[in-house]
Design an enzyme around this catalytic site. Sequence first.
Site, short mmCIF file in Angstrom:
data_model
loop_
_atom_site.label_atom_id
_atom_site.label_comp_id
_atom_site.label_asym_id
_atom_site.label_seq_id
_atom_site.Cartn_x
_atom_site.Cartn_y
_atom_site.Cartn_z
N HIS A 48 -74.56 58.60 29.74
CA HIS A 48 -74.80 57.16 29.70
C HIS A 48 -73.92 56.35 30.65
CE1 HIS A 48 -77.48 57.70 26.39
NE2 HIS A 48 -76.55 58.03 25.51
N HIS A 58 -70.85 56.58 23.24
CA HIS A 58 -70.67 58.03 23.36
C HIS A 58 -71.17 58.51 24.71
CE1 HIS A 58 -74.79 57.36 22.01
NE2 HIS A 58 -75.09 58.45 22.69
N LYS A 89 -79.61 62.92 31.08
CA LYS A 89 -80.56 61.93 30.57
C LYS A 89 -79.83 60.71 30.04
CE LYS A 89 -80.61 64.39 26.13
NZ LYS A 89 -79.94 63.42 25.26
N ASP A 106 -77.29 69.00 24.51
CA ASP A 106 -76.19 68.05 24.26
C ASP A 106 -74.99 68.61 23.51
OD1 ASP A 106 -78.20 66.50 25.34
OD2 ASP A 106 -78.19 64.96 23.78
N HIS A 108 -78.90 51.12 23.02
CA HIS A 108 -78.50 52.43 22.47
C HIS A 108 -77.03 52.40 22.04
CE1 HIS A 108 -78.79 56.73 21.92
NE2 HIS A 108 -77.92 57.01 22.87
N ASP A 133 -76.37 64.27 27.43
CA ASP A 133 -76.48 62.83 27.25
C ASP A 133 -75.50 62.22 28.24
OD1 ASP A 133 -78.04 61.09 25.69
OD2 ASP A 133 -76.39 60.63 24.33
N CYS A 165 -81.76 64.74 19.01
CA CYS A 165 -82.13 65.21 20.34
C CYS A 165 -82.76 66.60 20.34
CB CYS A 165 -80.91 65.14 21.27
SG CYS A 165 -80.46 63.41 21.62
ZN LIG Z 1 -76.96 58.77 23.60
#
Ligand SMILES: [Zn+2]
Length: 164
Positions: free
Chosen positions: A54, A67, A92, A9, A60, A52, A136
């Site tokens: 999203h 983010h 992810k 990340d 979350h 990451d 993470c």
């Molecule tokens: Zn996240």
Amino acid sequence: MTKALIVVDVQRDFCEGGSLAVAGGNAVAANVREYVLNGGSGGALYVVATRDYHVDPGAHFGEWPVHCRVGTEGAEFHPAVADLPFDAEFRKGEHAAAYSGFEGVDAAGSGLSLEAWLRERGVIEVDVCGLATDFCVAATAKDAERLGFTTRVLVELSAAVNQG
Ligand SMILES: [Zn+2]
């Protein structure tokens, strides 16, 4: 022993100037670049990155500032690592929180999880670095250990949310 380096990340939103910045993130990005390009990646045969990524991760966003939303600059890799020759990228967290890179899926479309990808290549040892050490990176390293990989966290190539 076939080893992989997992770069967790190292994205704009987790570095200074990002929406969920970790102090020292920019330095981690620069140091990871140096380590991969001039440090031989610590002897790792493979170098992979997690991201990451999203779309709508439910609660979350609320627990954390928004983010790494897909399509935004914040979801991009930090410029210092964006052009590194990663052997694979694992995304992810599209629809739920995902701290561990082992929850990620190969961005190239193979459908492989990180674990399956590593096992296919005979990897038995992993070094883990990136952002953030206490979230993470820790989750990825714990999963690696649980799955039986010989695991090491490169703390000098990581930065934590909570400095303690
Ligand atoms: Zn996240």
